[in-house]
Design an enzyme around this catalytic site. Structure first.
Site, mmCIF file in Angstrom:
data_model
loop_
_atom_site.group_PDB
_atom_site.id
_atom_site.type_symbol
_atom_site.label_atom_id
_atom_site.label_comp_id
_atom_site.label_asym_id
_atom_site.label_seq_id
_atom_site.Cartn_x
_atom_site.Cartn_y
_atom_site.Cartn_z
ATOM 1 N N THR A 12 0.875 -1.199 -0.100
ATOM 2 C CA THR A 12 0.009 0.046 0.093
ATOM 3 C C THR A 12 1.059 1.222 -0.040
ATOM 4 O OG1 THR A 12 -1.718 -1.091 1.340
ATOM 5 C CG2 THR A 12 -1.456 1.295 1.513
ATOM 6 N N ARG A 21 -14.249 -7.408 0.931
ATOM 7 C CA ARG A 21 -13.349 -7.129 1.550
ATOM 8 C C ARG A 21 -12.872 -5.902 1.498
ATOM 9 N NH1 ARG A 21 -7.652 -5.680 2.390
ATOM 10 N NH2 ARG A 21 -7.030 -6.515 4.616
ATOM 11 N N VAL A 22 -12.545 -5.272 2.796
ATOM 12 C CA VAL A 22 -12.033 -3.616 2.797
ATOM 13 C C VAL A 22 -11.151 -3.930 3.986
ATOM 14 C CG1 VAL A 22 -12.606 -1.520 3.205
ATOM 15 C CG2 VAL A 22 -13.960 -2.575 1.560
ATOM 16 N N GLY A 27 -0.079 -2.583 6.527
ATOM 17 C CA GLY A 27 0.144 -3.861 7.168
ATOM 18 C C GLY A 27 -1.025 -4.531 6.944
ATOM 19 N N GLY A 50 -4.538 -5.677 7.321
ATOM 20 C CA GLY A 50 -5.557 -4.583 7.475
ATOM 21 C C GLY A 50 -6.518 -5.061 8.972
HETATM 22 N N1 ASP Z 1 -3.422 -2.642 4.830
HETATM 23 C C1 ASP Z 1 -3.762 -2.904 3.323
HETATM 24 C C2 ASP Z 1 -5.029 -3.933 3.551
HETATM 25 O O1 ASP Z 1 -5.000 -4.765 4.515
HETATM 26 C C3 ASP Z 1 -2.798 -3.960 2.849
HETATM 27 C C4 ASP Z 1 -1.256 -3.151 2.741
HETATM 28 O O2 ASP Z 1 -1.024 -2.439 3.608
HETATM 29 O O3 ASP Z 1 -0.641 -3.383 1.621
HETATM 30 O O4 ASP Z 1 -5.621 -3.814 2.586
#
Ligand code: ASP
Length: 328
Positions: free
Chosen positions: A196, A224-225, A247, A249
């Site tokens: 991300t 999913r979010v 991280g 999520g």
């Molecule tokens: N935090 C993001 C999620 O869980 C994933 C990421 O940080 O790459 O969607």
């Protein structure tokens, strides 16, 4: 009232002793996780660092010219979204249905204002849509088709599915397609990577802002979010600090990471470094929440802790030298 302490760590502007630059800072990230030195070639490292530097420089230029934190974080995140290396915008991972479902959020801490979108397809720069939601609607969050309809109404750019195609991420998805497995970006042989993107800034007006954008997790299903577009979890700013996370999520949502850092500063009187340290190295570790964050406080101090092997990150405080790092 003029306060010399507020300026002493910062250089005077080029042309006037009467007009010192006020504190400003920018930090950005391109994800965290099992980023091992042993698997990183010097060429790959240089490409990642160049991508981070490009975004940092563009945002920093805005802050140095007395532009807003909001503009700086937007610009930095747009550049990271356009870079296929990172799991956001162009480089977004494949969702369970073989498309790209994009999430983003932006927050300005002074007024405060916030905008977020989740599960949106085809939008070229999700952060620009989140910003439109914030500045041009009465809502804070829009999802799916409704958010796409709003984007069309506001004339934002859409891109065809081919724009988001990346051979590596496609293969990654084919391996888990038609299974219940949801996988983190670049994850391989037990690795957990999150890529991300995010930016946090303090501008010379003393205003703080945070922005984040992601494709989430490979093969994510059922709408999913993650934490990224959730104000207070993956993205948050108030008058004390601005925070952008990366991280796993689900634990980041349960830990309400962004707001919890601000709350620890306000209620416990902790510094940014202490508050982020408690949340990343204690609370999240206890909840098996792997990842990290970037943050900045109202004095321009930056903290970028992570509890995994590495985090693609860069920061620049005032006119000091920029720092671009991947490993510990
Ligand atoms: N935090 C993001 C999620 O869980 C994933 C990421 O940080 O790459 O969607």
């Amino acid at each position: 009232m003029f306060d010399i302490n507020r300026f002493e760590a910062f250089p005077l502007s080029q042309n006037s002793y009467l007009c010192p630059m006020k504190p400003f800072s920018l930090a950005i990230h391109g994800g965290a996780g099992t980023i091992l030195r042993s698997r990183m070639t010097p060429e790959k490292e240089a490409i990642y660092k160049a991508g981070l530097s490009e975004a940092l420089t563009a945002g920093h230029r805005i802050l140095a010219a007395n532009g807003s934190a909001l503009e700086a974080v937007t610009t930095a995140v747009v550049l990271l979204e356009n870079n296929p290396l990172f799991n956001a915008g162009k480089g977004a991972v494949y969702a369970g249905d073989g498309t790209h479902l994009l999430d983003a959020a932006i927050m300005e801490g002074h007024h405060p204002m916030a905008g977020a979108i989740a599960g949106v397809r085809g939008i070229k720069n999700p952060i620009l849509l989140a910003r439109k939601v914030m500045e041009d609607s009465a809502y804070v969050m829009m999802i799916g088709q409704g958010a796409e309809e709003f984007a069309r109404l506001k004339g934002l750019d859409f891109a065809p599915q081919t724009y988001f195609h990346d051979a590596l991420r496609y293969e990654q998805w084919l391996r888990v397609k038609d299974t219940p497995i949801t996988q983190l970006d670049h994850a391989d042989k037990g690795e957990k990577n999150f890529s991300t993107v995010g930016a946090v800034a303090l501008d010379q007006q003393g205003h703080l802002a945070a922005a984040s954008s992601t494709g989430g997790m490979t093969n994510k299903r059922f709408g999913r979010v993650g934490d990224t577009p959730l104000i207070g979890a993956g993205t948050y700013a108030n008058r004390l600090c601005a925070v952008a996370c990366t991280g796993h999520g689900e634990p980041f949502i349960k830990a309400v990471v962004g707001h919890d850092i601000a709350a620890r500063m306000q209620y416990k009187g902790l510094s940014l470094a202490e508050a982020t340290d408690e949340v990343v190295h204690q609370k999240l570790v206890d909840m098996k929440g792997l990842g990290g964050l970037i943050s900045v406080d109202a004095k321009g101090r930056v903290a970028m802790p992570f509890n995994c092997e590495g985090m693609y990150r860069a920061a620049q405080i005032g006119m000091q030298e920029a720092e671009v790092e991947i490993f510990r």
